[in-house]
Design an enzyme around this catalytic site. Sequence first.
Site, short mmCIF file in Angstrom:
data_model
loop_
_atom_site.label_atom_id
_atom_site.label_comp_id
_atom_site.label_asym_id
_atom_site.label_seq_id
_atom_site.Cartn_x
_atom_site.Cartn_y
_atom_site.Cartn_z
N GLU A 151 -6.62 2.27 -3.17
CA GLU A 151 -5.19 2.29 -3.41
C GLU A 151 -4.66 0.86 -3.56
O GLU A 151 -3.58 0.64 -4.13
CB GLU A 151 -4.54 2.95 -2.18
CG GLU A 151 -3.12 3.31 -2.28
CD GLU A 151 -2.77 4.22 -1.09
OE1 GLU A 151 -3.31 5.34 -1.01
OE2 GLU A 151 -1.98 3.79 -0.23
N ARG A 189 -0.58 9.53 -0.34
CA ARG A 189 -1.72 10.03 -1.11
C ARG A 189 -1.61 11.49 -1.49
O ARG A 189 -1.99 11.88 -2.60
CB ARG A 189 -3.01 9.81 -0.31
CG ARG A 189 -3.38 8.35 -0.29
CD ARG A 189 -4.64 8.10 0.50
NE ARG A 189 -4.94 6.67 0.46
CZ ARG A 189 -5.86 6.09 1.21
NH1 ARG A 189 -6.58 6.80 2.07
NH2 ARG A 189 -6.08 4.80 1.11
N GLN A 229 -7.76 15.03 3.22
CA GLN A 229 -7.07 14.17 2.26
C GLN A 229 -7.85 14.05 0.96
O GLN A 229 -9.05 13.78 0.99
CB GLN A 229 -6.89 12.77 2.87
CG GLN A 229 -6.27 11.79 1.89
CD GLN A 229 -5.71 10.57 2.60
OE1 GLN A 229 -6.43 9.63 2.90
NE2 GLN A 229 -4.42 10.61 2.89
N HIS A 282 -11.60 12.80 0.56
CA HIS A 282 -11.78 11.44 1.08
C HIS A 282 -11.80 11.38 2.59
O HIS A 282 -12.59 10.65 3.18
CB HIS A 282 -10.64 10.58 0.53
CG HIS A 282 -10.68 9.15 0.93
ND1 HIS A 282 -11.78 8.35 0.70
CD2 HIS A 282 -9.77 8.35 1.56
CE1 HIS A 282 -11.52 7.11 1.15
NE2 HIS A 282 -10.33 7.10 1.68
N LEU A 334 -15.04 5.83 -4.62
CA LEU A 334 -13.66 5.45 -4.32
C LEU A 334 -13.19 4.21 -5.09
O LEU A 334 -13.92 3.23 -5.23
CB LEU A 334 -13.55 5.16 -2.82
CG LEU A 334 -12.22 4.59 -2.30
CD1 LEU A 334 -11.11 5.63 -2.40
CD2 LEU A 334 -12.37 4.13 -0.86
N ARG A 391 -2.91 11.23 6.01
CA ARG A 391 -3.07 9.87 6.53
C ARG A 391 -2.54 8.84 5.55
O ARG A 391 -2.72 8.98 4.34
CB ARG A 391 -4.56 9.60 6.79
CG ARG A 391 -4.83 8.17 7.20
CD ARG A 391 -6.27 7.96 7.62
NE ARG A 391 -7.22 8.01 6.52
CZ ARG A 391 -7.39 7.06 5.60
NH1 ARG A 391 -6.61 5.98 5.60
NH2 ARG A 391 -8.31 7.18 4.66
N HIS A 393 -8.12 11.70 -2.05
CA HIS A 393 -7.71 10.37 -2.48
C HIS A 393 -7.40 10.44 -3.97
O HIS A 393 -8.19 11.00 -4.74
CB HIS A 393 -8.82 9.35 -2.22
CG HIS A 393 -8.35 7.94 -2.29
ND1 HIS A 393 -7.96 7.35 -3.48
CD2 HIS A 393 -8.17 7.00 -1.33
CE1 HIS A 393 -7.58 6.10 -3.23
NE2 HIS A 393 -7.69 5.86 -1.94
N PHE A 404 0.85 -1.19 0.00
CA PHE A 404 0.00 0.00 0.00
C PHE A 404 0.88 1.24 0.00
O PHE A 404 2.08 1.15 0.28
CB PHE A 404 -0.89 0.00 1.26
CG PHE A 404 -2.35 0.11 0.97
CD1 PHE A 404 -3.06 -0.99 0.54
CD2 PHE A 404 -3.03 1.33 1.12
CE1 PHE A 404 -4.42 -0.90 0.27
CE2 PHE A 404 -4.39 1.43 0.85
CZ PHE A 404 -5.09 0.32 0.43
#
Lengths: 588, 233
Positions: A255, A286, A240, A353, A252, A398, A242, A119
């Site tokens: 990731e 991100r 954030q 996000h 969404l 994050r 995304h 990730f």
Amino acid sequence: MSVPVRKFDAVIVGAGGAGLRAALQLSEAGLKTAVLSKVFPTRSHTVAAQGGISASLGNVQEDKWEWHMYDTVKGSDWLGDQDAIEFMCRQAPEVVVELEHFGMPFDRLENGKIYQRPFGGHMADFGKTPVQRACAAADRTGHAMLHTLYQRNVRANTQFFVEWMALDLIRDADGDVVGVTALEMETGETFILHAKAVLFATGGAGRIYSASTNAFINTGDGLGMTVRAGIPLEDMEFWQFHPTGVAGAGVLITEGVRGEGGILLNANGERFMERYAPNAKDLASRDVVSRAMALEILEGRGCGKEKDHVLLKLDHLGPEIINHRLPGIREIAIKFAGVDPIKDPIPVVPTTHYMMGGIPANYKGEVVAPQGDNPEVRVNGFYAAGECACASVHGANRLGTNSLLDLVVFGKSAGNSMIEYIKTERQDWKPLPANAADVSLARLARLENQTGGEEVADVRNAMQKCVQLRAGVFRNDENLAKGVAEIKAIAERAKRTQIKDKSKVWNTARTEALELDNLIEVAVATLISAEARKESRGAHAQDDYPDRHDDEWMKHTLYDGATRSLSYKPVHTQPLSVEYIAPQKRVY
Amino acid sequence: MKMHFQLYRFNPDVDQKPYMQDYHVELEDSDKKLLDALVRLKAVDDTLSFRRSCREGVCGSDAMNINGKNGLACITDLRDLKQPVKIRPLPGLPVIRDLIVDMTQFFKQYHSIKPYVINDDPPPERERLQSPKDREELDGLYECILCACCSTSCPSFWWNPDKFVGPAGLLAAYRFIADTRDTQVNERLDNLEDPYRLFRCHTIMNCVDVCPKHLNPTKAIGKIKDLMVKRVV
């Protein structure tokens, strides 16, 4: 007007991952606990999380919580509190194994252990090479986790108040929290829930933006209630984006697609992340990937007729991986982008996000607010966990999969703190103040009697447009100053919203108007906090101040709602047991 | 594009009985799904009540009866719908208001199958091991979103919502039976061993037809029935 009162040891507002994890602690400890939720628990937005939950289980390669901690601190752009980050990363293996024991259907490796995938920003050996740390249930990890936690609460006989909306926090003359007011949506009745301890686990507020991956219910209710009760909000400038929301739809795309080997392409068919993050490439943090995408689009290398998106290519993974590891993504791409990713790339854009800021809390889940010279005095009886809280483990940005982890670590931690507090410091209920429901009743009466006001949908649209335009991926002084002026004017309009539906039963016009009160508080806090921060850090990319300035700005913002003014407090640089991770230049 | 809708309306505060209301609404190009149209309608008429949340087909809030078939508004393409688009609440459950039904009975049945892994062995320090093959047994079962499209399309559930567990509950029952970590297969079968709870399923298969997640409750029910037979012989 007299409002019926119901008494509980603990009241939890919100039944997503954090609320349910806390509820389990309290129910299993035998405390009389009420869990309020605007929606049936499995409809909470945790259900939409896809890619995974991080823990240094080391099932695929060697991994250590210290490496996870380093990645999280670096990901936070050194705004995260290092004591809370250490707490979360150390706890991660234990709470994830616990979820497995609860029955969560994780994917498995050949040896029967939990499957882990790569990730963004997950690295071994203090940032050196990628490591597989994201524990996954296909691309439905949030669904699997939320349902498992709900099921475990069914077993524990937790008492749910389904489709109840909390309205306001009740504090007494000492400033201690003694309960909440709430609206039962089916009857339209208002109640006081009198409690020894109250936990807010109300989730995010992405609906302040017009384009967001968030559900309709993510309206920042906990934040609105907190501000109205005179407690500040922390770090609200950090939102954030995304990298991969479906262009046009906002839905969404995890990731985890890039974790499994998917790549981003611009109009020239170039894998542009190689230029921006030579080491981590498509799996950089991100904020880094979102900015790169936005720049590609701004510089004319976007795809499609309008050159307004980039492409997420994954057909090279082959149908087997896609169907096995990413089945939900394939379904979403077909339904919302009209493409089958086995054959064609998915059009994506950076999309709002996650809210890194929130209700100021510590790693025990206790809410803390400034008093005199002390910036962090505990608000007695008040707890917060999950996205609505700012612990702060995510700082300015994050890492993917740290959100699900945050929910279970701090949900559990807050639950334990509440048990301790109820058993030692508040064995009996503190009396309710006179007219404890007055604030809520006044809000309801205002809506009931408003004439000549504006439609809720119109004011909400104006707010969303303003935040979208003024507090996006790239920000600057002029835009933010305009945004502050505009949002203040829109907040005035929100005071005069009018609804036509005056009936009691399931009046969603009323709940939407009440939600707008909360959204507006969050939107104002966001713009005022963003306008003041004269640097770039994590998700706050300020074109007029392109660098991070640790000397002046390595500090948390606190927004006070009554005065609409800001103060600041230091970042917790001291971890619990390990060495301080000193700020460095952040490259991926 | 203008579209014609007929919506089931009932507000117990003001209406003696339910009625269908016509709406003609101008839609934008960006309005792709039925939910987009309903949100637009609500902006015009704020008395219209329905549940919605994730708008991407994972939370299960906006199940309703769309042109005679149960489905989720948020993943139903507007342009595929025959006009006038007739929208009714899920059949077989009491209507509270407009498209909002009382789901108590549905969840009661779900709860009745003990929807949680039971394993009284002391948990190991690390995860319980499960082979990928054993884990695959849960695919097609755990993904249920509890929207109730299936149970409320099932005539057996309409007739006996208090006694027949229904397709959603039985799918969940098999999800736990099939989980190698659960130690209560026999007790779970006992719990379904009665003329109604399981055996009211007459394989009409409406559940399979409407499931927005493409799950197959009938197949799961068949597997439970097989296990029942096997343990007798």
